[in-house]
Design a protein around this motif. Structure first.
Motif, PDB file in Angstrom:
ATOM      1  N   PRO A  19      33.338  36.733  32.447  1.00  0.00           N
ATOM      2  CA  PRO A  19      32.175  37.561  32.115  1.00  0.00           C
ATOM      3  C   PRO A  19      32.578  38.736  31.228  1.00  0.00           C
ATOM      4  N   TRP A  20      31.608  39.294  30.523  1.00  0.00           N
ATOM      5  CA  TRP A  20      31.906  40.324  29.531  1.00  0.00           C
ATOM      6  C   TRP A  20      32.329  41.645  30.138  1.00  0.00           C
ATOM      7  N   TYR A  21      31.980  41.891  31.407  1.00  0.00           N
ATOM      8  CA  TYR A  21      32.205  43.202  32.019  1.00  0.00           C
ATOM      9  C   TYR A  21      33.530  43.288  32.803  1.00  0.00           C
ATOM     10  N   GLN A  22      34.500  42.443  32.510  1.00  0.00           N
ATOM     11  CA  GLN A  22      35.760  42.472  33.242  1.00  0.00           C
ATOM     12  C   GLN A  22      36.434  43.841  33.105  1.00  0.00           C
ATOM     13  N   PRO A  23      36.620  44.587  34.205  1.00  0.00           N
ATOM     14  CA  PRO A  23      37.209  45.929  34.141  1.00  0.00           C
ATOM     15  C   PRO A  23      38.591  45.953  33.497  1.00  0.00           C
ATOM     16  N   ARG A  24      39.349  44.881  33.665  1.00  0.00           N
ATOM     17  CA  ARG A  24      40.710  44.831  33.114  1.00  0.00           C
ATOM     18  C   ARG A  24      40.725  45.014  31.604  1.00  0.00           C
ATOM     19  N   PHE A  25      39.690  44.580  30.937  1.00  0.00           N
ATOM     20  CA  PHE A  25      39.597  44.707  29.478  1.00  0.00           C
ATOM     21  C   PHE A  25      38.695  45.873  29.062  1.00  0.00           C
ATOM     22  N   VAL A  26      37.558  46.002  29.732  1.00  0.00           N
ATOM     23  CA  VAL A  26      36.550  46.972  29.301  1.00  0.00           C
ATOM     24  C   VAL A  26      37.030  48.405  29.495  1.00  0.00           C
ATOM     25  N   ILE A  27      37.647  48.706  30.629  1.00  0.00           N
ATOM     26  CA  ILE A  27      38.053  50.091  30.917  1.00  0.00           C
ATOM     27  C   ILE A  27      39.120  50.599  29.944  1.00  0.00           C
ATOM     28  N   PRO A  28      40.209  49.858  29.682  1.00  0.00           N
ATOM     29  CA  PRO A  28      41.182  50.361  28.688  1.00  0.00           C
ATOM     30  C   PRO A  28      40.592  50.519  27.294  1.00  0.00           C
ATOM     31  N   LEU A  29      39.744  49.574  26.877  1.00  0.00           N
ATOM     32  CA  LEU A  29      39.117  49.685  25.559  1.00  0.00           C
ATOM     33  C   LEU A  29      38.203  50.899  25.492  1.00  0.00           C
ATOM     34  N   ALA A  30      37.397  51.104  26.544  1.00  0.00           N
ATOM     35  CA  ALA A  30      36.515  52.269  26.584  1.00  0.00           C
ATOM     36  C   ALA A  30      37.326  53.559  26.547  1.00  0.00           C
TER      37      ALA A  30
END
Length: 238
Positions: free
Chosen positions: A119-130
């Motif tokens: 899914p698009w909201y995976q914290p592993r990817f979204v949080i570092p990018l944000a």
């Protein structure tokens, strides 16, 4: 080849140059206490967030990830306001709103259409990018806001002050674009190369990140300065 693990003793050794930096701060009449406090706070924050991220990266909760990013957004707005004279609630709302507009739009583009996460909201990817987008865009907002208030204090008209503030905020962004690959290898690219990823793959990721940081900074800063000067213009009208 895997990266060697850094022991706590080696971590302490790496931080010893901060003592020399603090002495230089003191000799140059800068605030050495602020430097020491900021360094100690950075260490404590990173250690704490390391434990938190271990838990978050195992989670697939959209709500939890959204709450973390919301918290990051508010903190980034508060930090961006630090060098500015106006500490009002409305100002921090405007700063956070600007961050949401610029960083949020670019983050959605990367996560949904570039990385195509599922899914698009995976914290592993979204949080570092944000985090990367917010940190860089936050600095642009601080620079623009500080330059805007300096120009206005010097008697410049609002339109001129706004344009000068935007240009000043974009100097670090343009410099980083000109220097990347020639003067320095950015952090994300360096980390991927050290972890064994092909430099050609790391380059593609770094291009995505550099463009994302540039555009989020431009969008957020332009929106912030437009709204800020409009509010100031209303305030000074008889």
């Amino acid at each position: 080849m895997t990266l060697p693990e850094i022991s706590y003793l080696e971590l302490i050794i790496s931080c010893l140059p901060v003592i020399v930096a603090a002495i230089i701060f003191y000799r140059w009449k800068a605030n050495s206490k602020e430097l020491i406090f900021a360094t100690l706070r950075m260490i404590a924050q990173l250690i704490a967030v390391g434990f938190v991220l271990v838990y978050l990266f195992k989670s697939t909760s959209c709500l939890l990830g959204s709450l973390v990013i919301l918290l990051m957004l508010i903190i980034a707005g508060w930090i961006a306001m630090r060098p500015l004279a106006d500490k009002s609630f409305k100002h921090i709302v405007l700063l956070s709103q600007s961050l949401l507009l610029g960083c949020g739009s670019i983050l959605v583009l990367i996560v949904v259409y570039v990385l195509d996460l599922s899914p698009w909201y995976q914290p592993r990817f979204v949080i570092p990018l944000a985090g990367m987008l917010l940190a860089n865009t936050m600095n642009s907002l601080s620079l623009s806001g500080e330059r805007l208030q300096t120009e206005i204090k010097a008697g410049a008209v609002l339109d001129y002050a706004r344009n000068k503030a935007f240009y000043a905020a974009m100097i670090p962004q343009i410099n980083s674009l000109l220097a990347v690959g020639l003067v320095a290898l950015p952090g994300m690219m360096t980390g991927q190369i050290l972890s064994g990823v092909s430099p050609l793959v790391a380059v593609r990721y770094q291009i995505v990140i550099m463009v994302a940081i540039l555009c989020s900074s431009v969008f957020s800063t332009a929106w912030y300065l437009s709204r800020r000067t409009k509010l100031l213009n209303v305030a000074i009208k008889p």
